[in-house]
Design a protein around this motif. Structure first.
Motif, PDB file in Angstrom:
ATOM      1  N   ARG A 145       1.498   5.024   0.729  1.00  0.00           N
ATOM      2  CA  ARG A 145       0.907   6.067   1.567  1.00  0.00           C
ATOM      3  C   ARG A 145       0.624   7.308   0.723  1.00  0.00           C
ATOM      4  O   ARG A 145       1.247   7.554  -0.281  1.00  0.00           O
ATOM      5  N   GLU A 146      -0.340   8.071   1.185  1.00  0.00           N
ATOM      6  CA  GLU A 146      -0.647   9.367   0.580  1.00  0.00           C
ATOM      7  C   GLU A 146      -0.917   9.253  -0.918  1.00  0.00           C
ATOM      8  O   GLU A 146      -0.372   9.985  -1.731  1.00  0.00           O
ATOM      9  N   ARG A 147      -1.734   8.307  -1.291  1.00  0.00           N
ATOM     10  CA  ARG A 147      -2.045   8.162  -2.712  1.00  0.00           C
ATOM     11  C   ARG A 147      -2.980   9.262  -3.192  1.00  0.00           C
ATOM     12  O   ARG A 147      -3.302   9.328  -4.369  1.00  0.00           O
ATOM     13  N   ASP A 148      -3.406  10.137  -2.246  1.00  0.00           N
ATOM     14  CA  ASP A 148      -4.214  11.291  -2.620  1.00  0.00           C
ATOM     15  C   ASP A 148      -3.349  12.512  -2.930  1.00  0.00           C
ATOM     16  O   ASP A 148      -3.877  13.583  -3.234  1.00  0.00           O
ATOM     17  N   ALA A 149      -2.023  12.361  -2.845  1.00  0.00           N
ATOM     18  CA  ALA A 149      -1.146  13.539  -2.894  1.00  0.00           C
ATOM     19  C   ALA A 149      -1.374  14.406  -4.131  1.00  0.00           C
ATOM     20  O   ALA A 149      -1.371  15.634  -4.039  1.00  0.00           O
ATOM     21  N   LEU A 177      -9.697  23.128  -4.626  1.00  0.00           N
ATOM     22  CA  LEU A 177      -8.986  22.588  -3.461  1.00  0.00           C
ATOM     23  C   LEU A 177      -8.572  21.138  -3.690  1.00  0.00           C
ATOM     24  O   LEU A 177      -7.483  20.716  -3.301  1.00  0.00           O
ATOM     25  N   TYR A 178      -9.460  20.394  -4.345  1.00  0.00           N
ATOM     26  CA  TYR A 178      -9.256  18.954  -4.486  1.00  0.00           C
ATOM     27  C   TYR A 178      -9.909  18.505  -5.785  1.00  0.00           C
ATOM     28  O   TYR A 178     -10.973  19.014  -6.154  1.00  0.00           O
ATOM     29  N   SER A 233     -14.722  13.286  -8.029  1.00  0.00           N
ATOM     30  CA  SER A 233     -15.160  14.477  -7.297  1.00  0.00           C
ATOM     31  C   SER A 233     -14.198  15.639  -7.532  1.00  0.00           C
ATOM     32  O   SER A 233     -13.055  15.438  -7.946  1.00  0.00           O
ATOM     33  N   ASN A 289      -4.032  14.872  -5.719  1.00  0.00           N
ATOM     34  CA  ASN A 289      -5.409  15.362  -5.829  1.00  0.00           C
ATOM     35  C   ASN A 289      -5.641  16.694  -5.108  1.00  0.00           C
ATOM     36  O   ASN A 289      -6.674  17.327  -5.302  1.00  0.00           O
ATOM     37  N   TRP A 290      -4.696  17.060  -4.258  1.00  0.00           N
ATOM     38  CA  TRP A 290      -4.873  18.269  -3.450  1.00  0.00           C
ATOM     39  C   TRP A 290      -4.091  19.431  -4.052  1.00  0.00           C
ATOM     40  O   TRP A 290      -3.020  19.248  -4.613  1.00  0.00           O
ATOM     41  N   ALA A 291      -4.616  20.636  -3.846  1.00  0.00           N
ATOM     42  CA  ALA A 291      -3.869  21.833  -4.241  1.00  0.00           C
ATOM     43  C   ALA A 291      -2.610  21.934  -3.383  1.00  0.00           C
ATOM     44  O   ALA A 291      -2.582  21.449  -2.251  1.00  0.00           O
ATOM     45  N   GLN A 292      -1.602  22.545  -3.943  1.00  0.00           N
ATOM     46  CA  GLN A 292      -0.398  22.824  -3.163  1.00  0.00           C
ATOM     47  C   GLN A 292      -0.672  24.001  -2.221  1.00  0.00           C
ATOM     48  O   GLN A 292      -1.500  24.865  -2.536  1.00  0.00           O
ATOM     49  N   PRO A 293       0.001  24.021  -1.081  1.00  0.00           N
ATOM     50  CA  PRO A 293      -0.206  25.157  -0.170  1.00  0.00           C
ATOM     51  C   PRO A 293       0.093  26.479  -0.862  1.00  0.00           C
ATOM     52  O   PRO A 293       1.048  26.574  -1.632  1.00  0.00           O
ATOM     53  N   MET A 320       0.833  -1.201   0.000  1.00  0.00           N
ATOM     54  CA  MET A 320       0.000   0.000   0.000  1.00  0.00           C
ATOM     55  C   MET A 320       0.874   1.260   0.000  1.00  0.00           C
ATOM     56  O   MET A 320       1.758   1.410   0.816  1.00  0.00           O
ATOM     57  N   ASP A 360     -10.352  14.651  -8.110  1.00  0.00           N
ATOM     58  CA  ASP A 360      -9.982  13.313  -8.576  1.00  0.00           C
ATOM     59  C   ASP A 360     -10.999  12.890  -9.634  1.00  0.00           C
ATOM     60  O   ASP A 360     -11.751  13.733 -10.145  1.00  0.00           O
TER      61      ASP A 360
END
Lengths: 115, 240
Positions: B3-7, B116-117, B122, B9-13, B1, B119
């Motif tokens: 980790r952080e497979r959503d990385a 913001l997100y 969504s 999908n998120w906006a950068q700070p 598995m 995938d």
């Protein structure tokens, strides 16, 4: 996609919620139920331990907002620990870190509660 | 598995937003502002869910979200403009909006959103400071048995006391109507003949956050009113 796992442990006046797996909208029932149990048990602080979390989408972040509102309504402190740099950035991006106390590890979080 | 497979999908700070990736809008009321979520708003916190069953179609949730991203501006009710980022609806992109405060109004409220997100199933917008709502709104699709359901779910507070007053006096209902029409337009686009949108609204927090009453200094509503009232002065200055 894996499911959410929640472990609840009482340490002094704090409740430790160990969150594992995926945190999405589908985690609502488990997370809300565990959080409610912690408050019902008289905890004055709830520490969310994210060290086992593998995935979170925007639905999961939304759940954190509802938990935070519930904590504020109950007069309970909400802390977070075990966040990777990635998830710490997400809490910063969404400005949740302005309301949730982020601590580097469990011991520091428990010490912060005890102060 | 992994980790952080959503990385991805998120906006950068980002400290301050930039609408440099948007073309066509006459007013950029977003660049230089911070994002503002439900915690930074003033009014009561509401969770609103709008759902439409895409009966008679065989589209997967991924198909629906792809169509939604690609055609987002065209699903908005008439009078409102969504200036999509040139790069499309992708994490960290900024879009600009012109929204009439009331249907038919010649005056437009200029604001925007940050993605913001995003995938395959969504995508989520977060509002900037000055927007009438401090909110996240997530557009998604999922399966319920054999049917695909499209959904918009907002977690929102009004941003300042003036916006809260407007919300109580009718802007809340207009906002509901806006998203209901958007979902109806999406459903028609994918082939639903008579879409029926289900709406659920839950007040998550009844308290108003008076410590954020100062958000009024960034108000898009007041800025738009000022811009409109001073339009004759600008017109005369340009001519003379």
């Amino acid at each position: 996609m894996t499911t959410t796992t929640i472990g609840l442990e009482r340490v002094g006046s704090a409740a430790l919620l160990r969150i594992g797996g995926d945190v999405t909208t589908a985690s609502d029932d488990e997370l809300t139920s565990a959080f409610g149990a912690a408050i019902d048990d008289g905890a004055t602080a709830v520490i969310l331990d994210f060290s086992g979390m593998e995935y979170m989408n925007s639905g999961g972040i939304g759940l954190l907002v509802t938990l935070l509102v519930r904590a504020q309504r109950s007069g309970v402190r909400l802390l977070a620990t075990g966040l990777s740099d990635h998830y710490r950035q997400i809490l910063s991006l969404t400005r949740l870190d302005e309301a949730i106390e982020i601590q580097p590890d469990e011991a520091t979080a428990l010490a912060a509660v005890a102060r | 598995m992994t980790r952080e497979r959503d990385a991805g999908n998120w906006a950068q700070p980002v400290e301050r937003l930039s609408a440099a990736g948007v073309a066509g809008a006459s007013v950029d009321a977003v660049s230089g502002r911070r994002v503002s979520g439900p915690l930074q708003g003033f009014g009561q916190l509401w969770q609103k869910t709008f759902r439409v069953r895409l009966e008679g179609t065989d589209l997967s949730p991924q198909d629906v979200v792809a169509a939604w991203k690609a055609n987002f501006p065209s699903f908005w009710p008439g009078g409102a403009r969504f200036y999509a980022p040139l790069a499309g609806i992708a994490p960290g992109e900024v879009a600009l909006l012109d929204i009439p405060p009331v249907p038919g109004s010649p005056v437009k409220l200029s604001t925007g959103v940050m993605v913001l997100y995003a995938d395959d199933e969504s995508f989520t917008f977060m509002t900037p400071e000055g927007h009438t709502l401090s909110a996240w709104i997530t557009f998604s699709a999922h399966r319920d048995g054999d049917i695909t359901i499209a959904q918009a779910q907002a977690l929102e507070r009004t941003s300042d006391p003036f916006d809260e007053l407007a919300y109580v006096l009718g802007a809340n209902r207009l906002n509901d109507r806006f998203w209901r029409q958007t979902l109806e337009n999406l459903a028609r686009h994918v082939g639903v003949v008579t879409p029926i949108v289900d709406v659920q609204a839950v007040c998550i927090d009844k308290r108003r956050q008076w410590r954020h009453a100062g958000n009024v200094r960034n108000s898009a509503t007041l800025r738009t009113a000022r811009h409109t009232l001073t339009a004759p002065v600008r017109w005369i200055t340009r001519r003379g």
